[in-house]
Design an enzyme around this catalytic site. Structure first.
Site, PDB file in Angstrom:
ATOM      1  N   LEU A 103       7.455  65.506  55.086  1.00 31.76           N
ATOM      2  CA  LEU A 103       8.422  64.982  53.797  1.00 31.76           C
ATOM      3  C   LEU A 103       9.666  64.232  54.271  1.00 31.76           C
ATOM      4  O   LEU A 103      10.183  63.156  53.602  1.00 31.76           O
ATOM      5  CB  LEU A 103       8.924  66.344  52.995  1.00 31.76           C
ATOM      6  CG  LEU A 103       7.965  66.947  52.320  1.00 31.76           C
ATOM      7  CD1 LEU A 103       8.350  68.134  51.560  1.00 31.76           C
ATOM      8  CD2 LEU A 103       6.953  65.858  51.471  1.00 31.76           C
ATOM      9  N   GLY A 104      10.212  64.746  55.331  1.00 33.88           N
ATOM     10  CA  GLY A 104      11.547  63.947  55.750  1.00 33.88           C
ATOM     11  C   GLY A 104      12.262  64.607  56.841  1.00 33.88           C
ATOM     12  O   GLY A 104      11.613  65.563  57.560  1.00 33.88           O
ATOM     13  N   TRP A 105      13.425  64.295  57.165  1.00 36.13           N
ATOM     14  CA  TRP A 105      13.925  64.687  58.480  1.00 36.13           C
ATOM     15  C   TRP A 105      15.645  64.429  58.098  1.00 36.13           C
ATOM     16  O   TRP A 105      16.004  63.449  57.502  1.00 36.13           O
ATOM     17  CB  TRP A 105      13.637  64.298  59.523  1.00 36.13           C
ATOM     18  CG  TRP A 105      13.765  62.620  59.933  1.00 36.13           C
ATOM     19  CD1 TRP A 105      13.227  61.598  59.467  1.00 36.13           C
ATOM     20  CD2 TRP A 105      14.978  62.141  60.588  1.00 36.13           C
ATOM     21  NE1 TRP A 105      13.418  60.413  59.741  1.00 36.13           N
ATOM     22  CE2 TRP A 105      14.719  60.647  60.477  1.00 36.13           C
ATOM     23  CE3 TRP A 105      16.198  62.560  61.168  1.00 36.13           C
ATOM     24  CZ2 TRP A 105      15.760  59.820  61.091  1.00 36.13           C
ATOM     25  CZ3 TRP A 105      17.016  61.558  61.823  1.00 36.13           C
ATOM     26  CH2 TRP A 105      16.891  60.123  61.673  1.00 36.13           C
ATOM     27  N   GLY A 106      16.377  65.382  58.992  1.00 38.38           N
ATOM     28  CA  GLY A 106      17.764  65.177  58.773  1.00 38.38           C
ATOM     29  C   GLY A 106      18.627  65.653  60.305  1.00 38.38           C
ATOM     30  O   GLY A 106      17.730  65.941  61.011  1.00 38.38           O
ATOM     31  N   HIS A 107      19.833  65.409  60.346  1.00 36.48           N
ATOM     32  CA  HIS A 107      20.351  65.788  61.566  1.00 36.48           C
ATOM     33  C   HIS A 107      20.204  67.232  61.936  1.00 36.48           C
ATOM     34  O   HIS A 107      20.283  67.596  63.114  1.00 36.48           O
ATOM     35  CB  HIS A 107      21.804  65.347  61.608  1.00 36.48           C
ATOM     36  CG  HIS A 107      22.137  63.975  61.543  1.00 36.48           C
ATOM     37  ND1 HIS A 107      21.588  63.041  62.536  1.00 36.48           N
ATOM     38  CD2 HIS A 107      22.664  63.185  60.542  1.00 36.48           C
ATOM     39  CE1 HIS A 107      22.107  61.685  62.034  1.00 36.48           C
ATOM     40  NE2 HIS A 107      22.662  61.842  60.944  1.00 36.48           N
ATOM     41  N   PHE A 108      20.067  68.229  60.836  1.00 35.39           N
ATOM     42  CA  PHE A 108      19.757  69.491  61.108  1.00 35.39           C
ATOM     43  C   PHE A 108      18.397  70.144  61.403  1.00 35.39           C
ATOM     44  O   PHE A 108      18.335  70.889  62.039  1.00 35.39           O
ATOM     45  CB  PHE A 108      20.453  70.204  60.031  1.00 35.39           C
ATOM     46  CG  PHE A 108      22.108  70.423  60.089  1.00 35.39           C
ATOM     47  CD1 PHE A 108      22.791  69.331  60.665  1.00 35.39           C
ATOM     48  CD2 PHE A 108      22.687  71.220  59.099  1.00 35.39           C
ATOM     49  CE1 PHE A 108      24.121  69.522  60.643  1.00 35.39           C
ATOM     50  CE2 PHE A 108      24.273  71.080  59.258  1.00 35.39           C
ATOM     51  CZ  PHE A 108      24.908  70.202  59.767  1.00 35.39           C
ATOM     52  N   THR A 110      13.971  69.168  60.277  1.00 31.22           N
ATOM     53  CA  THR A 110      12.853  68.500  59.706  1.00 31.22           C
ATOM     54  C   THR A 110      12.271  69.237  58.443  1.00 31.22           C
ATOM     55  O   THR A 110      12.370  70.516  58.275  1.00 31.22           O
ATOM     56  CB  THR A 110      11.622  68.061  60.739  1.00 31.22           C
ATOM     57  OG1 THR A 110      11.149  69.431  61.303  1.00 31.22           O
ATOM     58  CG2 THR A 110      12.078  67.367  61.886  1.00 31.22           C
ATOM     59  N   VAL A 111      11.674  68.414  57.452  1.00 30.48           N
ATOM     60  CA  VAL A 111      11.049  69.109  56.103  1.00 30.48           C
ATOM     61  C   VAL A 111       9.581  68.647  56.047  1.00 30.48           C
ATOM     62  O   VAL A 111       9.088  67.415  56.258  1.00 30.48           O
ATOM     63  CB  VAL A 111      11.909  68.695  55.120  1.00 30.48           C
ATOM     64  CG1 VAL A 111      11.404  69.361  53.734  1.00 30.48           C
ATOM     65  CG2 VAL A 111      13.426  68.938  55.308  1.00 30.48           C
ATOM     66  N   ASP A 233      30.804  68.986  48.417  1.00 26.22           N
ATOM     67  CA  ASP A 233      30.206  67.731  48.531  1.00 26.22           C
ATOM     68  C   ASP A 233      29.518  66.827  47.637  1.00 26.22           C
ATOM     69  O   ASP A 233      28.332  66.722  47.838  1.00 26.22           O
ATOM     70  CB  ASP A 233      29.589  67.418  49.660  1.00 26.22           C
ATOM     71  CG  ASP A 233      29.586  66.289  50.656  1.00 26.22           C
ATOM     72  OD1 ASP A 233      30.232  65.081  50.139  1.00 26.22           O
ATOM     73  OD2 ASP A 233      28.666  65.916  51.458  1.00 26.22           O
TER      74      ASP A 233
END
Length: 262
Positions: A103-108, A110-111, A233
């Site tokens: 589905l996606g990824w971030g700095h923390f 993966t999904v 945030d």
């Protein structure tokens, strides 16, 4: 859990979009006086008997902003303290979740979109979003804090009426890069920034804006009054829109089978 999901389509006959808030930038309200309570972590269950530990070698301090601009988060993150290498068809948590697609990824983290093999095909949470955190200690600590906050939210919102993302499960996995905390969520759609881009930064139509603002305010009021949580945030990237149309289970599973055949 903000990741790459199916595109949004708005037509008159479709249900109104629903915005859901993400938990990574929310915190408990501080008490005005008295000793600061020690926050008990909700310990995830372990899905493997292999020994493993997180590493502090990964020192990135970037905030968790996910992207769907590319499927490739780069090879540099796959090291001690970094990402866990996931493949389509991998099974986690004692045979419960099978990975269907990325589905996606971030700095923390993966999904991944996954199927829950412990429930029937018509179960509302048959398909889930599996977030696999990096293994360095700071990412594990962030995940534990996220679990604690999400647990409070889920306790007060069992059926999702307050437009806040719900944690369905959590556990640990072990791999060559360390010990990774995994969080399981309902699968959602793209974030509000994606919607803004869909309208070429010329403004989302006012009827949609009114719906989204109302739902966001309902969610914030719920966090403040019921959970004593402050979101720190608020920005378009931290609000997801409900997936529409919903994922088709047979289509998702057929795509996974086709990938494994290649």
């Amino acid at each position: 859990i903000n990741a790459e999901y199916m595109g949004l389509v708005f037509r008159q006959n479709l249900p109104a979009p629903q915005a859901k808030m993400l938990p990574q930038y929310i915190s408990k309200k501080r008490k005005p006086r008295g000793k600061k309570p020690v926050k008990p972590h909700t310990k995830p269950t372990q899905s493997s008997n292999q020994s493993g530990s997180s590493s502090d070698e990964y020192s990135e301090s970037d905030q968790e902003d996910y992207t769907d601009d590319t499927d490739n988060e780069g090879k540099s993150g796959y090291r001690k303290g970094g990402y866990h290498a996931v493949k389509i068809g991998d099974i986690f948590h004692n045979g419960r979740y099978i990975v269907e697609k990325k589905l996606g990824w971030g700095h923390f983290s993966t999904v991944w979109l996954a199927s829950d093999l412990h429930v029937s095909d018509d179960h509302p949470n048959k398909l889930v979003a599996l977030k696999i955190q990096k293994s360095a200690s700071q990412y594990t600590e962030a995940a534990m804090d996220e679990i604690q906050l999400l647990s409070v939210m889920t306790t007060h919102d069992t059926d999702g009426r307050y437009y806040c993302v719900r944690l369905l499960d959590n556990f640990f996995i072990y791999g060559p890069h360390g010990k990774h905390c995994c969080l399981v969520f309902e699968p959602l759609g793209k974030n509000l920034l994606h919607m803004i881009k869909q309208y070429d930064y010329q403004g989302i139509p006012l009827p949609i804006v009114k719906i989204l603002c109302k739902q966001i305010l309902v969610g914030l009021d719920f966090l403040h009054t019921k959970c004593e949580i402050i979101h720190t945030d608020l920005k378009p990237e931290n609000f997801l829109v409900s997936q529409w149309p919903p994922y088709d289970l047979k289509e998702v599973q057929a795509d996974r089978i086709e990938v494994l055949r290649k």
